[in-house]
Write an enzyme that holds these catalytic residues in place. Structure first.
Site, PDB file in Angstrom:
ATOM      1  N   CYS A 101      -2.247  -3.298   7.062  1.00 23.59           N
ATOM      2  CA  CYS A 101      -1.734  -3.225   8.447  1.00 23.59           C
ATOM      3  C   CYS A 101      -2.118  -1.868   9.044  1.00 23.59           C
ATOM      4  CB  CYS A 101      -0.222  -3.415   8.457  1.00 23.59           C
ATOM      5  SG  CYS A 101       0.708  -1.962   7.889  1.00 23.59           S
ATOM      6  N   GLU A 131       0.837  -1.204   0.000  1.00 28.31           N
ATOM      7  CA  GLU A 131       0.000   0.000   0.000  1.00 28.31           C
ATOM      8  C   GLU A 131       0.871   1.253   0.000  1.00 28.31           C
ATOM      9  OE1 GLU A 131      -0.157  -2.626   1.958  1.00 28.31           O
ATOM     10  OE2 GLU A 131      -2.192  -3.101   2.591  1.00 28.31           O
TER      11      GLU A 131
HETATM   12  N1  THU Z   1       2.266  -6.527   3.995  1.00 26.96           N
HETATM   13  C1  THU Z   1       1.836  -5.647   3.050  1.00 26.96           C
HETATM   14  O1  THU Z   1       2.570  -5.314   2.105  1.00 26.96           O
HETATM   15  N2  THU Z   1       0.595  -5.140   3.166  1.00 26.96           N
HETATM   16  C2  THU Z   1      -0.330  -5.529   4.085  1.00 26.96           C
HETATM   17  O2  THU Z   1      -1.445  -5.051   4.062  1.00 26.96           O
HETATM   18  C3  THU Z   1       0.040  -6.531   5.098  1.00 26.96           C
HETATM   19  C4  THU Z   1       1.467  -6.937   5.126  1.00 26.96           C
HETATM   20  C5  THU Z   1       3.613  -7.122   3.844  1.00 26.96           C
HETATM   21  C6  THU Z   1       4.650  -6.654   4.801  1.00 26.96           C
HETATM   22  C7  THU Z   1       5.615  -7.809   4.766  1.00 26.96           C
HETATM   23  O3  THU Z   1       6.503  -7.661   3.661  1.00 26.96           O
HETATM   24  C8  THU Z   1       4.743  -9.022   4.511  1.00 26.96           C
HETATM   25  O4  THU Z   1       3.527  -8.515   3.993  1.00 26.96           O
HETATM   26  C9  THU Z   1       4.456  -9.855   5.751  1.00 26.96           C
HETATM   27  O5  THU Z   1       3.984  -9.083   6.770  1.00 26.96           O
END
Ligand code: THU
Length: 134
Positions: A89, A58
């Site tokens: 997140c 995001e």
């Molecule tokens: N992650 C995202 O890119 N976006 C989200 O909405 C949730 C988590 C990524 C961060 C990390 O690289 C991996 O997913 C595991 O947490």
């Protein structure tokens, strides 16, 4: 359930996801933003050997939107994998808050299809945003 544009946005997030760089978590995420000009901006998570330096899909899509001259998130789609919904997140909910309205829809997809619609207020209730300053 989805408009044609929303389906296109979900498809964009789903296909961008393949380009994610996630060698450590193995959890690839793709994001696609529709801006106020109806342009689509993509992002993927980009991890780093120094783990905290990794960034979310995001965040990447927001950077791409701003770099292209977009200023508003009309819709955002996020694609992840697994049985749980890949909702943004906490940090990314706040990042989205900066450029979206509380009614902005967030479309959550698996690695192959749309699953669930939220609006930002559902994911970030009683939030703090630009209008809270001064
Ligand atoms: N992650 C995202 O890119 N976006 C989200 O909405 C949730 C988590 C990524 C961060 C990390 O690289 C991996 O997913 C595991 O947490």
């Amino acid at each position: 359930m989805l408009t044609q544009t929303e389906q296109r946005l979900c498809d964009a997030a789903i296909s961008a996801r393949h380009n994610a760089y996630a060698p450590y978590s193995k959890f690839k995420v793709g994001a696609a933003i529709l801006d106020e000009f109806d342009n689509i901006h993509l992002g993927v998570n980009v991890e780093n050997a120094a783990y905290p330096q990794g960034s979310c899909a995001e965040a990447g899509a927001i950077s791409a939107m701003i770099a292209s001259g977009g200023t508003k998130i009309k819709r955002i789609a996020v694609s992840g994998v697994g049985t749980q919904l890949c909702t943004p997140c906490g940090g990314c909910r706040q990042r989205i808050r900066e450029f979206a309205s509380l009614k902005t829809d967030i479309l959550i997809c698996t690695d192959s299809q749309f699953k669930k619609r939220f609006n930002l207020e559902m994911l970030l209730p009683a939030s703090f945003g630009p209008d809270n300053l001064v």
